[in-house]
Design an enzyme around this catalytic site. Structure first.
Site, short mmCIF file in Angstrom:
data_model
loop_
_atom_site.label_atom_id
_atom_site.label_comp_id
_atom_site.label_asym_id
_atom_site.label_seq_id
_atom_site.Cartn_x
_atom_site.Cartn_y
_atom_site.Cartn_z
N ASP A 365 45.62 -9.53 21.46
CA ASP A 365 45.69 -8.22 20.81
C ASP A 365 47.08 -7.89 20.30
O ASP A 365 47.54 -6.78 20.46
CB ASP A 365 45.24 -7.15 21.82
CG ASP A 365 45.16 -5.77 21.21
OD1 ASP A 365 44.84 -5.67 20.02
OD2 ASP A 365 45.43 -4.78 21.91
N HIS A 569 52.70 -5.03 23.97
CA HIS A 569 52.31 -4.93 22.56
C HIS A 569 51.87 -3.55 22.08
O HIS A 569 51.45 -3.43 20.92
CB HIS A 569 51.27 -5.99 22.21
CG HIS A 569 49.96 -5.85 22.92
ND1 HIS A 569 49.56 -6.68 23.93
CD2 HIS A 569 48.94 -4.99 22.75
CE1 HIS A 569 48.36 -6.33 24.35
NE2 HIS A 569 47.96 -5.29 23.64
ZN LIG Z 1 46.09 -4.38 23.64
#
Ligand SMILES: [Zn+2]
Length: 1023
Positions: A365, A569
């Site tokens: 992700d 992130h």
């Molecule tokens: Zn994530």
């Protein structure tokens, strides 16, 4: 009586089956019983169980509301299971808002989240006489949803006043047969719907489901077996050998912080993983891949009992640690060394706690992947990579799901993008078909991963998902689905011989605003990377120069882990809520303050009596250089305005008493029109009264950098209104709204008239609410002009950049990345080119033609672009979601422009960008009786010695890390004055290569590099 056949209409038959299901669903619980007693208390803190149970509980009942947001409500649940339920499966049914965790006998036992389809805790599979019928459990409910508490939409800033309601809390008898029937129907309906009208199996599934409705009497369990038999007659019809194979793996993506703070993620881990452990008890085939060492470390500290169970299931091969990194970090912005530390901290944790290194890098992700990652993976024992995020690209479809990914140095890893384009599948027929059909490497690869389980906010798999997948093991017409592991999948993929190769970065054509937003986080990251670099270098010097010095390894590990955590992130990219930014800024503050103490300790150890006892001013100066080349620069004398030109050897120090004088002092001349010329014998700049650079020339040749008729250092502002992902995205159409900033507030005036340093100052009005103030500085002998910038920024959805239109023609611009650089086009020929209208870069970017070029350096910016011959540095944004206060306030940053002769390699652009980012340390000294000293130097200008640190595993060892920065094959000497008795090549995890003892010679050790190669050497010191 003979069965009466009817011609079955497809749509009505399907609808008939679907409409039958609610009747079945309503029979899932056959009996209910109220709780004996329910009580609760609320607390703003996230407190341990031991504290909670000692608290006073007040009366509570179903229907009560609690909150507001971020509070915690602890419920005491006293229950008694009726004796009549002997032999029955009994659940505690709990349906509330917020995220719940059931505690029993002082241990967490079950996560409860309505949104994650987890509303029951199984008290017993089959009630017996001997087990306790009366017991007390506790439910800890966090007042936030699985995805935080966004007001009105997922990514809106949290609603601080949200209320949470307990809707249901009772004991129920769970009818497992009904559950199984429901799953049977669901899969058959899925097949009927998604295999399509042209598919024979679609009709077979539909007609069987229809017949099941015919035969089933929901009130009569004696009809169930025959009906289930019918369903299994479909599920047991097998595929041919050529059918696609799906490797299903449970997963639970937990954002380490995002729409909730770090502390809540600790509890999310517990809720999610205890649920996984419960599922493993009942499903021995169930496998679950779990990444992020930091989260496991949290659970180890906060929930040791659960962690022991996790270790147990890891030994059994069901709970599978993956990824190898400390957190799932951003893939673009962390420095090369930061990325190494992500793996170093991560892999060492996995080795210590689970007895093995991870073999796969797992980053499903993240908003793009640096072209340096393949080499770093190799150096950390990893040859395999899994992500799916590139499926989010807005413009171009990535052409592969399984391929070799090759980095800038030529290292290759095997990459797999699960073709279902998700890391949180639910085990539906449609998803399995999508996984099979989306595979873009058909004919080459017939295996895919399917990651299932609620994710992002945690949650993870459910029993129902497992039950769905079981029915699709090998059912004709559907891909085969087996419970698998990353190792099994990649082992199969590794045998494939026809895979294609993708070279260079994996650029996500979306979320390009994340290079710029939350500027204070970016600045914190760059600054703290520098602080830890310098602290390690100077502590290593002190270790070798003073026998009593203790290398601060524990403190440094702690600080590194804070920095690595903030590189998560959704944190460093700036896509988090305000609470997270506040946490992150606290961690940066800790790194700054403790880091400063570590620097001070090292300096005291190195210089001892040379340092003044108090704050008195001294004549002499000690100057330390943590970079691996000699530097001659202007520094400020500590605590004064006075300047000094100093020369310091590579990775070392010198004492300064007699100051150097520059062969060519800086001159600053004001013209009648208010413009100013600044010169230092290297470059000459002309600035107009608004601070715009109208000319920038190389002094010796007169070569002009600024495009004729244009102005460099031109601030421009854009409307920045993305379609949905406010903090994340900057859309291509923002470029159409460009407006130069031309409102002068204070015209250009001279601050420093020249000599060692000349500078001018001006300010501009961005809007009624925002102001730029800039000091433009030119130092003696310095090849670049610095722009010390301050902005008071109070905008809404606007994007500030600064432009440098250059007198340079090139099809490509060069951008620094981790331990290297890469080129990106300056044109928009193809969709792949124009999708990169906003890109990322580290300390420098360069636009060069043969023989000449212009570089832009910066000390904390990451967003950039070069289109035609205009270089732009992205400075500030102002999104309103998920943090309405993002970037509002005061900012400070520095960038610099450096025109140069020759290539950027020949002109030392890389070294100058380091110099801008790693200022010399000047400390007052009582005496200059101290010879200049250099710990390390490197003979080739192409090779950068980036890191010097104590080895993780041995106190008598230093690890040094070097990389080839020009993109060339070179042989170099690493010279050292340290007492080194042995030098051994090692990998990034500091594992020595026993076959690679390096010959220590008079000049040090000889090292050979291929383009962009990163090498680490373990130096064993004489004691
Ligand atoms: Zn994530």
């Amino acid at each position: 009586m003979a069965e009466r056949l009817v011609l079955k209409h497809r749509r009505t038959t399907l609808e008939r089956v679907e409409k039958f299901l609610p009747a079945l669903q309503s029979r899932l619980f056959t009996d209910t019983c109220p709780l004996v007693c329910l009580s609760c208390f609320q607390t703003p803190q996230r407190i341990p169980y031991e504290d909670a149970v000692r608290h006073e509980f007040g009366p509570a009942k179903v229907g009560d509301s609690f909150g507001p947001t971020w509070q915690t409500c602890w419920f005491k649940v006293e229950l008694s299971i009726p004796r009549e339920w002997l032999g029955k499966e009994v659940h505690l049914l709990w349906e509330s808002d917020g995220e719940g965790l059931v505690w029993r006998d002082a241990q967490p036992v079950q996560g409860l989240t309505k949104e994650g389809e987890k509303t029951s805790y199984i008290l017993t599979d089959s009630l017996t006489e001997v087990e306790p019928h009366s017991l007390t459990v506790y439910v800890e409910v966090a007042c936030n949803d699985l995805f935080g508490a966004g007001k009105g939409s997922l990514i809106a800033p949290p609603d601080p006043d949200k209320k949470f309601t307990l809707n249901q809390a009772e004991l129920v008898v769970f009818n497992r047969d009904i559950h199984e029937l429901l799953v049977d129907f669901e899969i058959l309906v899925g097949m009927a719907k998604h295999l399509g009208e042209e598919n024979q199996r679609s009709f077979q599934a539909l007609y069987v489901a229809n017949q099941m409705v015919n035969l089933l009497d929901v009130t009569d369990s004696s009809t169930f077996p025959a009906v289930r038999q019918l369903a299994s007659s479909i599920f047991s019809q097998k595929n041919g050998e050529s059918q696609h194979m799906i490797h299903a793996m449970g997963h639970c993506h937990i954002d380490t912080a995002w729409l909730w703070p770090y502390e809540e993620s600790i509890r999310k881990c517990a809720r999610s993983w205890v649920t996984v452990v419960r599922l493993m008890e009942k499903n021995p085939e169930f496998t679950f891949a779990c990444s992020q060492a930091q989260q496991l470390e949290w659970v180890r500290n906060w929930y040791p009992g659960l962690f022991a169970q996790i270790q147990d299931y890891a030994r059994k091969g069901q709970f599978i640690p993956v990824g190898g990194t400390w957190v799932e970090m951003d893939g673009n912005l962390p420095s090369g060394e930061s990325m190494v530390r992500q793996f170093l901290q991560g892999q060492r944790f996995f080795q210590q706690q689970f007895g093995r290194l991870c073999l796969e890098f797992w980053l499903p992700d993240t908003f793009g992947y640096s072209a340096q990652l393949p080499q770093l993976m190799h150096g950390c024992g990893i040859r395999r990579f899994l992500t799916q995020k590139l499926s989010w690209s807005l413009v171009n479809n990535f052409p592969h799901n399984t391929f070799f990914w090759e980095g800038i140095d030529g290292s290759r890893v095997l990459a797999h993008f699960p073709p279902g384009n998700s890391y949180e599948l639910k085990g539906h027929v449609e998803e399995m078909l999508r996984t099979m059909n989306n595979n873009r490497d058909k004919g080459r690869v017939n295996h895919s991963a399917a990651l299932f389980g609620f994710g992002d906010g945690g949650g993870g798999p459910t029993q129902k998902m497992l039950d769905r997948l079981k029915r699709m093991r090998d059912t004709d017409g559907l891909p085969r689905v087996q419970m698998s592991t990353p190792d099994k999948l990649f082992s199969v993929l590794e045998k494939k011989t026809q895979l294609c190769t993708w070279i260079g970065e994996l650029f996500l054509e979306l979320h390009n605003g994340t290079y710029t937003v939350q500027a204070q986080l970016k600045r914190g990251n760059r600054e703290c990377e520098r602080i830890l670099h310098d602290a390690e270098v100077l502590s290593s010097f002190a270790l070798t120069q003073k026998s009593t010095f203790q290398y601060p390894s524990i403190k440094l590990q702690h600080l590194w882990r804070l920095l690595l955590l903030n590189q998560f992130h959704d944190v460093l990219p700036g896509s988090c809520i305000q609470l997270v930014v506040e946490d992150a800024m606290r961690y940066y503050a800790e790194i700054r303050s403790v880091g400063a103490l570590l620097l001070q300790d090292a300096i005291e150890a190195l210089f001892g009596k040379l340092l003044p006892a108090g704050p008195e001013t001294t004549e002499s100066l000690l100057v330390l250089n943590t970079l691996p080349w000699e530097r001659t620069e202007v520094v400020s004398r500590p605590g004064t305005e006075a300047l000094a030109l100093v020369k310091v050897p590579s990775m070392g120090y010198s004492a300064v008493n007699d100051l150097l004088t520059s062969p060519h002092p800086v001159t600053v001349t004001k013209q009648v029109d208010g413009s100013v010329t600044m010169e230092n014998g290297v470059i000459a700049a002309h600035l107009d009264s608004m601070g715009r650079v109208t000319s920038l020339r190389l002094a010796h040749s007169g070569r002009e950098s600024v495009l004729d008729g244009h102005c460099a250092n031109q601030f421009v502002i854009f409307d920045d209104v993305p379609l949905y992902w406010d903090a994340w995205d900057v859309m291509d159409y923002h470029l159409e709204t460009r407006k130069p900033i031309t409102t002068l507030l204070t015209p250009l005036e001279i601050v420093l008239a020249g000599g060692l340093r000349g500078s001018v100052k001006f300010s501009l009005q961005i809007s009624e609410r925002s102001v730029i103030t800039q000091e433009v500085v030119l130092d003696a002998m310095c090849p670049y002009l610095r722009f010390l910038t301050q902005v008071d920024w109070n905008e809404t959805r606007r994007f500030l950049k600064v432009e440098f239109p250059c007198c340079v023609r090139s099809m490509n611009a060069t951008y620094e990345i981790q331990f290297g650089h890469l080129e990106r086009p300056t044109h928009w020929n193809t969709s792949w080119d124009w999708a990169r209208f906003e890109v990322w870069s580290h300390k420098w970017m360069d636009l060069s033609e043969h023989g000449f070029g212009v570089a832009l350096l910066n000390d904390c910016k990451y967003g950039a672009s070069v289109h035609d011959n205009v270089m732009s540095l992205s400075l500030l944004r102002a999104p309103k979601s998920p943090d309405a206060t993002a970037d509002i306030g005061h900012h400070r940053f520095t960038y610099a422009v450096m025109p140069h002769r020759g290539s950027f390699q020949e002109a030392s652009v890389i070294q100058n960008a380091y110099n801008l980012n790693f200022p010399l340390h000047a400390v007052p000294a009582v005496s200059a009786q101290c010879p200049a000293w250099s710990a390390f130097s490197v003979s080739s200008a192409a090779v950068v010695l980036e890191t010097v640190k104590q080895a993780e595993a041995r106190r008598d060892g230093l690890v040094v890390r070097l990389y080839e920065s020009h993109g060339s094959t070179v042989v170099t000497w690493l010279q050292t004055s340290l007492p080194v008795k042995e030098a051994i090549s090692c990998d990034l995890l500091e594992r020595p290569d026993p076959s690679s003892h390096l010959l220590l010679q008079e000049h040090g050790v000889k090292l050979t590099f291929t383009p962009f190669q990163v090498r680490s050497v373990l130096l064993i010191l004489r004691q």
